[in-house]
Design a protein around this motif. Structure first.
Motif, PDB file in Angstrom:
ATOM      1  N   SER A   1     -19.019 -10.381  -2.009  1.00  0.00           N
ATOM      2  CA  SER A   1     -18.720 -10.881  -3.257  1.00  0.00           C
ATOM      3  C   SER A   1     -18.986  -9.626  -4.355  1.00  0.00           C
ATOM      4  CB  SER A   1     -19.674 -12.098  -3.546  1.00  0.00           C
ATOM      5  OG  SER A   1     -19.200 -12.921  -4.155  1.00  0.00           O
TER       6      SER A   1
ATOM      7  N   PHE B   1     -13.776 -11.701  -2.412  1.00  0.00           N
ATOM      8  CA  PHE B   1     -13.893 -12.515  -3.266  1.00  0.00           C
ATOM      9  C   PHE B   1     -14.981 -13.161  -4.344  1.00  0.00           C
ATOM     10  CE2 PHE B   1     -17.179 -15.519  -2.113  1.00  0.00           C
ATOM     11  CZ  PHE B   1     -17.850 -14.739  -1.217  1.00  0.00           C
TER      12      PHE B   1
ATOM     13  N   GLN C   1     -14.978 -18.576  -6.838  1.00  0.00           N
ATOM     14  CA  GLN C   1     -13.956 -19.203  -6.473  1.00  0.00           C
ATOM     15  C   GLN C   1     -14.676 -19.502  -5.348  1.00  0.00           C
ATOM     16  OE1 GLN C   1     -11.103 -18.805  -7.487  1.00  0.00           O
ATOM     17  NE2 GLN C   1     -12.666 -18.864  -9.458  1.00  0.00           N
TER      18      GLN C   1
ATOM     19  N   THR D   1     -11.108 -15.446  -0.342  1.00  0.00           N
ATOM     20  CA  THR D   1     -11.615 -16.675  -0.796  1.00  0.00           C
ATOM     21  C   THR D   1     -11.124 -17.299   0.387  1.00  0.00           C
ATOM     22  OG1 THR D   1     -11.405 -16.495  -3.597  1.00  0.00           O
ATOM     23  CG2 THR D   1     -11.362 -18.208  -2.375  1.00  0.00           C
TER      24      THR D   1
END
Ligand code: TRP
Length: 329
Positions: A41, A81, A85, A308
């Motif tokens: 992430s 991701f 989000q 996501t």
């Protein structure tokens, strides 16, 4: 789903990544993709706890995503991701806040350091930063987390908090294992007593995006001339050049330079010229990939949307179970 264990790690969107980042951490991230179910992430919510420019922030986040993809993070293998989000991260952070002792957070050295660096902006987010990190990890019931040595304290906190959770609400999380990146410590080119870091200044780092001329300029002017140290070891600057050469260059050439060094016939300029070639060749495919992705931002957006979705699919199930345990469902 396969039976590989879940591994999580996060990187702050601090702008262009450099060679030290790659050799110190992300090469490792890339290699871990085959052994674990990796979830990576870009932790944008962490990075806003210090001063930042909102106008330029999206660009920074996207650049970081692109750099990760170009270095070899593969969205077919791993989930990639952007943290904000997936709102379950902040939701879990709140839940974990309620079992985190303030005294534990007051001990965190990174909090103390960052507070000192910016006395005018010691905000609650900065104080709570480690709990958000714990939430990142536990949201996916991750069992492995690769980080740099500076993050060990946050990982210990993770295990403390999950233990507390399990004791209070019933067994749910497994212990988290820290994978300390054995990655190489690449030093600054202009001050080899310090670790290569963006914050030292442009001439200290080799950015993944540096063009051949810039690479040549930076390497040719890298510090070497401190002579061997008292006990006959290589000086830090020369050692650093050798290290990069060893990690990225051809074994035979490296051997020859080592021999030259020991026979005291090594010309630093020759080592540097060879290293420049090695670096240019190493960075070329990465830079081509960066360019390709920059010219195709739809593709990047699509990768992030899919990442996501995959992350949320796991997060939704787990947060529901966590809330159930806590009596919130
Ligand atoms: N604090 C980490 C760093 O500065 C980044 C981070 C945020 C992270 N969340 C994480 C690392 C979760 C590992 C796991 O390097």
């Amino acid at each position: 789903m396969n039976d590989k264990k879940i591994l999580f790690s996060g990187v702050q969107p601090t702008g262009d990544l450099h060679l030290g980042n790659y050799l110190g951490a992300f090469q490792n991230w890339v290699n871990l993709q085959d052994k674990y179910n990796c979830i990576y992430s870009v932790v944008d919510l962490h990075a806003i706890t210090i001063n930042y420019d909102p106008e330029k922030y999206q660009e920074r986040v996207l650049k970081t995503v692109i750099d990760l993809l170009a270095m070899g993070i593969d969205p077919q293998k791993s989930i990639l991701f952007v943290q904000s989000q997936v709102p379950e991260h902040t939701e879990l952070c709140w839940l974990l806040n309620t079992i985190t002792p303030v005294s534990e957070l007051q001990r965190m050295t990174q909090f103390k350091d960052k507070s000192k660096q910016n006395i005018a902006n010691v905000n609650m987010g900065l104080f709570d930063y480690p709990v958000l990190q714990v939430a990142d990890i536990l949201l996916y019931k991750s069992e492995f987390v690769p980080v740099g040595a500076d993050q060990v304290q946050h990982l210990e906190l993770t295990n403390d908090i999950l233990k507390k959770f399990n004791n209070k609400f019933g067994e749910y999380f497994s212990k988290v294992e820290t994978i300390i990146s054995k990655g190489e410590r690449i030093m600054s080119l202009a001050d080899p007593s310090k670790k290569m870091s963006k914050s030292l200044g442009e001439n200290h780092c080799l950015s993944l995006r540096d063009d051949p001329d810039t690479i040549r300029k930076k390497i040719m002017s890298a510090i070497t001339d401190q002579g061997p140290t008292e006990n006959g070891e290589m000086s830090a600057g020369v050692d650093n050049l050798f290290k990069m050469m060893e990690l990225l260059g051809d074994e035979e050439i490296v051997k020859k330079f080592h021999q030259d060094y020991h026979q005291q016939t090594l010309k630093y300029s020759e080592l540097k010229i060879a290293l420049v070639e090695v670096l240019i060749n190493f960075l070329k495919p990465i830079q081509e990939k960066i360019l390709e992705l920059e010219n195709n931002s739809d593709e990047v957006v699509k990768i992030l949307e899919q990442g996501t979705e995959k992350a949320r699919a796991i997060a939704r199930v787990n947060i529901r179970e966590i809330k159930e345990k806590m009596g919130l469902v």
